[in-house]
Design a protein around this motif. Structure first.
Motif, PDB file in Angstrom:
ATOM      1  N   ALA A   1       2.189 -17.168  -7.123  1.00 38.34           N
ATOM      2  CA  ALA A   1       1.414 -18.165  -7.857  1.00 38.34           C
ATOM      3  C   ALA A   1       2.165 -18.645  -9.091  1.00 38.34           C
ATOM      4  O   ALA A   1       2.826 -17.862  -9.785  1.00 38.34           O
ATOM      5  CB  ALA A   1       0.075 -17.572  -8.279  1.00 38.34           C
ATOM      6  N   GLY A   2       2.083 -19.960  -9.360  1.00 36.94           N
ATOM      7  CA  GLY A   2       2.743 -20.502 -10.549  1.00 36.94           C
ATOM      8  C   GLY A   2       4.218 -20.166 -10.539  1.00 36.94           C
ATOM      9  O   GLY A   2       4.931 -20.451  -9.577  1.00 36.94           O
ATOM     10  N   ARG A   3       4.700 -19.590 -11.644  1.00 40.46           N
ATOM     11  CA  ARG A   3       6.071 -19.072 -11.657  1.00 40.46           C
ATOM     12  C   ARG A   3       6.089 -17.766 -10.858  1.00 40.46           C
ATOM     13  O   ARG A   3       5.392 -16.816 -11.197  1.00 40.46           O
ATOM     14  CB  ARG A   3       6.521 -18.799 -13.089  1.00 40.46           C
ATOM     15  N   PRO A   4       6.870 -17.687  -9.792  1.00 43.40           N
ATOM     16  CA  PRO A   4       6.908 -16.454  -8.998  1.00 43.40           C
ATOM     17  C   PRO A   4       7.426 -15.281  -9.832  1.00 43.40           C
ATOM     18  O   PRO A   4       8.119 -15.458 -10.837  1.00 43.40           O
ATOM     19  CB  PRO A   4       7.880 -16.791  -7.863  1.00 43.40           C
ATOM     20  N   GLY A   5       7.106 -14.080  -9.373  1.00 41.43           N
ATOM     21  CA  GLY A   5       7.573 -12.905 -10.080  1.00 41.43           C
ATOM     22  C   GLY A   5       7.059 -11.625  -9.460  1.00 41.43           C
ATOM     23  O   GLY A   5       6.348 -11.641  -8.444  1.00 41.43           O
ATOM     24  N   PRO A   6       7.394 -10.483 -10.077  1.00 45.52           N
ATOM     25  CA  PRO A   6       7.025  -9.189  -9.504  1.00 45.52           C
ATOM     26  C   PRO A   6       5.646  -8.709  -9.923  1.00 45.52           C
ATOM     27  O   PRO A   6       5.179  -8.992 -11.030  1.00 45.52           O
ATOM     28  CB  PRO A   6       8.117  -8.259 -10.055  1.00 45.52           C
ATOM     29  N   VAL A   7       5.015  -7.969  -9.037  1.00 50.76           N
ATOM     30  CA  VAL A   7       3.731  -7.321  -9.290  1.00 50.76           C
ATOM     31  C   VAL A   7       3.877  -5.862  -8.866  1.00 50.76           C
ATOM     32  O   VAL A   7       4.447  -5.574  -7.816  1.00 50.76           O
ATOM     33  CB  VAL A   7       2.590  -7.991  -8.504  1.00 50.76           C
ATOM     34  N   ALA A   8       3.388  -4.956  -9.684  1.00 46.54           N
ATOM     35  CA  ALA A   8       3.385  -3.538  -9.340  1.00 46.54           C
ATOM     36  C   ALA A   8       1.966  -3.105  -8.994  1.00 46.54           C
ATOM     37  O   ALA A   8       1.014  -3.439  -9.714  1.00 46.54           O
ATOM     38  CB  ALA A   8       3.918  -2.698 -10.496  1.00 46.54           C
ATOM     39  N   VAL A   9       1.823  -2.380  -7.899  1.00 49.91           N
ATOM     40  CA  VAL A   9       0.521  -1.862  -7.468  1.00 49.91           C
ATOM     41  C   VAL A   9       0.602  -0.341  -7.492  1.00 49.91           C
ATOM     42  O   VAL A   9       1.398   0.263  -6.766  1.00 49.91           O
ATOM     43  CB  VAL A   9       0.155  -2.358  -6.058  1.00 49.91           C
ATOM     44  N   VAL A  10      -0.214   0.270  -8.330  1.00 48.06           N
ATOM     45  CA  VAL A  10      -0.203   1.720  -8.538  1.00 48.06           C
ATOM     46  C   VAL A  10      -1.317   2.348  -7.706  1.00 48.06           C
ATOM     47  O   VAL A  10      -2.492   1.982  -7.846  1.00 48.06           O
ATOM     48  CB  VAL A  10      -0.371   2.053 -10.029  1.00 48.06           C
ATOM     49  N   LEU A  11      -0.940   3.315  -6.858  1.00 46.77           N
ATOM     50  CA  LEU A  11      -1.863   3.873  -5.879  1.00 46.77           C
ATOM     51  C   LEU A  11      -1.924   5.391  -6.018  1.00 46.77           C
ATOM     52  O   LEU A  11      -1.055   6.109  -5.517  1.00 46.77           O
ATOM     53  CB  LEU A  11      -1.410   3.500  -4.462  1.00 46.77           C
ATOM     54  N   PRO A  12      -2.922   5.919  -6.715  1.00 48.82           N
ATOM     55  CA  PRO A  12      -3.077   7.374  -6.776  1.00 48.82           C
ATOM     56  C   PRO A  12      -3.158   7.971  -5.370  1.00 48.82           C
ATOM     57  O   PRO A  12      -3.693   7.345  -4.438  1.00 48.82           O
ATOM     58  CB  PRO A  12      -4.387   7.558  -7.541  1.00 48.82           C
ATOM     59  N   GLU A  13      -2.642   9.174  -5.240  1.00 52.87           N
ATOM     60  CA  GLU A  13      -2.546   9.793  -3.923  1.00 52.87           C
ATOM     61  C   GLU A  13      -3.892   9.899  -3.221  1.00 52.87           C
ATOM     62  O   GLU A  13      -4.003   9.631  -2.017  1.00 52.87           O
ATOM     63  CB  GLU A  13      -1.914  11.180  -4.076  1.00 52.87           C
ATOM     64  N   ASP A  14      -4.938  10.255  -3.964  1.00 53.79           N
ATOM     65  CA  ASP A  14      -6.244  10.401  -3.342  1.00 53.79           C
ATOM     66  C   ASP A  14      -6.841   9.064  -2.929  1.00 53.79           C
ATOM     67  O   ASP A  14      -7.703   9.011  -2.042  1.00 53.79           O
ATOM     68  CB  ASP A  14      -7.207  11.157  -4.264  1.00 53.79           C
ATOM     69  N   VAL A  15      -6.378   7.973  -3.537  1.00 50.95           N
ATOM     70  CA  VAL A  15      -6.866   6.641  -3.181  1.00 50.95           C
ATOM     71  C   VAL A  15      -6.328   6.212  -1.826  1.00 50.95           C
ATOM     72  O   VAL A  15      -7.051   5.622  -1.008  1.00 50.95           O
ATOM     73  CB  VAL A  15      -6.513   5.625  -4.282  1.00 50.95           C
ATOM     74  N   THR A  16      -5.069   6.482  -1.558  1.00 47.48           N
ATOM     75  CA  THR A  16      -4.519   6.121  -0.241  1.00 47.48           C
ATOM     76  C   THR A  16      -4.951   7.120   0.832  1.00 47.48           C
ATOM     77  O   THR A  16      -5.021   6.775   2.011  1.00 47.48           O
ATOM     78  CB  THR A  16      -2.993   6.033  -0.290  1.00 47.48           C
ATOM     79  N   GLU A  17      -5.274   8.375   0.422  1.00 47.70           N
ATOM     80  CA  GLU A  17      -5.753   9.374   1.392  1.00 47.70           C
ATOM     81  C   GLU A  17      -7.228   9.184   1.711  1.00 47.70           C
ATOM     82  O   GLU A  17      -7.694   9.531   2.801  1.00 47.70           O
ATOM     83  CB  GLU A  17      -5.548  10.782   0.815  1.00 47.70           C
ATOM     84  N   GLY A  18      -7.973   8.614   0.776  1.00 45.93           N
ATOM     85  CA  GLY A  18      -9.418   8.547   0.925  1.00 45.93           C
ATOM     86  C   GLY A  18      -9.891   7.508   1.923  1.00 45.93           C
ATOM     87  O   GLY A  18      -9.173   6.582   2.301  1.00 45.93           O
ATOM     88  N   GLU A  19     -11.140   7.658   2.328  1.00 42.63           N
ATOM     89  CA  GLU A  19     -11.750   6.777   3.324  1.00 42.63           C
ATOM     90  C   GLU A  19     -12.139   5.441   2.693  1.00 42.63           C
ATOM     91  O   GLU A  19     -12.844   5.391   1.688  1.00 42.63           O
ATOM     92  CB  GLU A  19     -12.980   7.453   3.924  1.00 42.63           C
ATOM     93  N   ALA A  20     -11.652   4.360   3.299  1.00 45.56           N
ATOM     94  CA  ALA A  20     -11.973   3.015   2.817  1.00 45.56           C
ATOM     95  C   ALA A  20     -13.177   2.424   3.529  1.00 45.56           C
ATOM     96  O   ALA A  20     -13.564   1.282   3.252  1.00 45.56           O
ATOM     97  CB  ALA A  20     -10.769   2.098   2.993  1.00 45.56           C
ATOM     98  N   ASN A  21     -13.734   3.216   4.452  1.00 47.34           N
ATOM     99  CA  ASN A  21     -14.915   2.785   5.209  1.00 47.34           C
ATOM    100  C   ASN A  21     -14.607   1.518   6.002  1.00 47.34           C
ATOM    101  O   ASN A  21     -13.473   1.285   6.405  1.00 47.34           O
ATOM    102  CB  ASN A  21     -16.111   2.602   4.265  1.00 47.34           C
TER     103      ASN A  21
END
Length: 550
Positions: A149-169
């Motif tokens: 979007a707009g001027r392109p650039g980097p985005v960082a997404v921080v994912l705690p271990e239990d968030v990626t292990e947990g059920e997203a339903n």
């Protein structure tokens, strides 16, 4: 569906086909989801996190889509941060997914914990911390959209271990949304057109948005309608063919003598899709108070550095198209004659053998090496160059003819070339890809050549070995002669033997006349990388001279 599976499902929904990683136990469910999706999304295993983000950045430059990288927490993330910094200053879309400590350990200086918003905020468009498994898909989609979007650039997404292990339903996977175009304001376009019509010698400085928006034809048409010369911003030489009548060369870390001379004539500067970076603007000293400035850029913050008379906060392609239609008069003969004379000077400056001051002293003539490379490679070949003194010869003598064929860290980060070649080759499987790197840069990330071996990628590495950090040594020599060259001279290994140990093909070049056959052999390799260890003379300081006295 767990959080890791939701992440990968979102990437697939958004057309992501390639990702780069160094694995970590903090995102094992993501790796498992990537394994299950391996027929649809190619995961490249890098040897260092900087290699992953550099490769992703080059892939993004080639495709104008977000480059994707995965790393683990703490040391993995900090190793990867050089790629974030590069993507920020180069305006390249990139999304870095970082496995993090479990959410209940956050804020306690847990093992390998970092405060990512504080650490990475200045070098990203945003740091997104995800705290619930059911939010992973939406956060992934948001990051992909924000990166372009707009001027392109980097985005960082921080994912705690239990968030990626947990059920997203039964979370819904967001659909891909097209990038919103930023249209120019009609009154502002009219004001810019009036400045162009009134100018005597206008010059366009074209930058990163030309490639990102595929605005090459729009740039060429506008330059022809306005009769304006075009200069490419630092390491953006592929925005206009080398021999196009409007091309006046490249503004690198210093101006060529003919550029210093013609810049005194320029009364209107059109910054076209370029952020006002310190390299192109010569330490921010380039723009004069007696020059009018039109600045076209999709981020308002850029205008604080350029102080434009007219600021178009818009995408480049529609702005150039609107300006082309709005011009009221054809360019004068004097403007066109001036541009033609400057174009001839550009062509002469890039012609080998005309500059005695820059003559190489060693057995390998860098000018002839780049001149032969220019003749030998196909017009759609991609060069991926590292930072270092050797790059000056490429910038001066190589003739780019095709869009998106120059890959380099405009940030000036060393270690970019070899991992960058991996990203470029994956994005351009049918094109020749040649990485140019110095001995210092190769010793930072050269081990990534084994990544190329594992991925069966046929890129070629030209390694220029002068036994020193040449750019820094040049500054030392200019200040105090040979005695001042301290902390910059180093021993080099047998790079050809090292490359062979990694599984690549390799040759050693010690004289100019050995280069053509070695290059032919390297380019003929199929299914694996190749490397030419080119031994240059430390007396050959740079492409503009003068060289080191004997």
């Amino acid at each position: 569906m767990n959080g890791g599976e939701a992440l990968v499902a979102t990437l697939l929904e958004h057309g992501v086909e390639t990702g780069f990683c160094v694995p970590g136990e903090s995102y094992l469910t993501v790796l498992e989801a990537l394994r299950q999706a391996r027929t649809r999304l190619r995961l490249v295993l890098n040897r260092h996190e900087s290699g992953a983000t550099f490769a992703a950045e080059a892939y993004a430059k080639a495709t104008a889509t977000p480059g994707i990288a995965f790393v683990t927490r703490g040391p993995g993330a900090t190793n990867a941060s050089i790629g974030l910094h590069t993507a920020k200053q180069d305006s390249t879309p990139l999304v870095l997914f970082i496995g993090h400590v479990p959410s209940h350990e956050m804020g306690r200086e847990a093992f390998q914990e970092i405060d990512y918003p504080t650490a990475f905020g200045p070098m990203t468009k945003r740091v997104i911390e995800v705290l619930r498994p059911e939010d992973v898909a939406a956060a992934t989609a948001e990051a992909l959209q924000l990166a372009v979007a707009g001027r392109p650039g980097p985005v960082a997404v921080v994912l705690p271990e239990d968030v990626t292990e947990g059920e997203a339903n039964s979370v819904a996977i967001p659909k891909q949304q097209p990038r919103s175009m930023l249209a120019p304001n009609a009154e502002t376009v009219a004001a810019a057109a009036r400045l162009i019509d009134a100018a005597e010698y206008p010059v366009i400085i074209g930058g990163e948005q030309v490639n990102f928006e595929s605005a090459h034809d729009a740039l060429a048409r506008f330059s022809e309608a306005a009769g304006a010369g075009v200069v490419s911003a630092f390491r953006r030489q592929d925005i206009l063919p080398h021999d196009h009548a409007a091309n006046l060369g490249h503004f690198g870390l210093s101006l060529a003598p003919y550029q210093e001379k013609f810049w005194a004539d320029v009364d209107l500067v059109i910054l076209a899709g370029t952020r006002p970076d310190g390299a192109t603007l010569q330490g921010f000293s380039l723009l004069r108070t007696d020059q009018q400035v039109i600045h076209i850029y999709p981020e308002d913050a850029a205008f604080a550095q350029s102080s434009p008379k007219v600021a178009l906060a818009a995408d480049l392609a529609p702005s150039l198209e609107a300006l082309t239609k709005r011009l009221n008069s054809a360019p004068s003969n004097s403007r066109l004659d001036w541009r033609e004379a400057r174009h001839r000077e550009h062509i002469a400056y890039a012609t080998p053998g005309l500059d005695e001051t820059a003559r190489c002293l060693g057995d390998v003539d860098m000018t002839e090496v780049i001149a032969h490379l220019r003749r030998r490679l196909a017009v759609d070949a991609c060069t991926v160059n590292d930072s270092g003194a050797f790059a000056g010869w490429l910038h001066r003598y190589f003739a780019y003819q095709t869009p998106r064929t120059q890959f380099a860290a405009c940030l000036g980060a060393m270690g970019y070339a070899v991992p960058g070649a991996i990203g470029a080759q994956l994005a351009r499987p049918d094109s020749e890809v040649v990485a140019l790197v110095g001995d210092g840069g190769f010793l930072m990330t050269g081990q990534e050549i084994v990544t190329g071996v594992q991925q069966n990628l046929p890129f070629t590495v030209l390694l220029f070995d002068n036994g020193m950090y040449g750019s820094i040594a040049t500054h030392q020599y200019r200040r105090g002669g040979r005695e001042a060259m301290y902390g910059t001279v180093m021993n080099s290994p047998d790079f050809a033997a090292l490359a062979r140990a990694y599984g690549a093909a390799a040759w050693c070049v010690e004289r100019t006349d050995e280069f053509p056959d070695a290059l032919d052999a390297a380019l003929a390799e199929a299914g694996r990388p190749s490397l030419l260890h080119i031994k240059t003379d430390m007396r050959d300081l740079n492409a503009s001279g003068p060289q080191m006295a004997d």
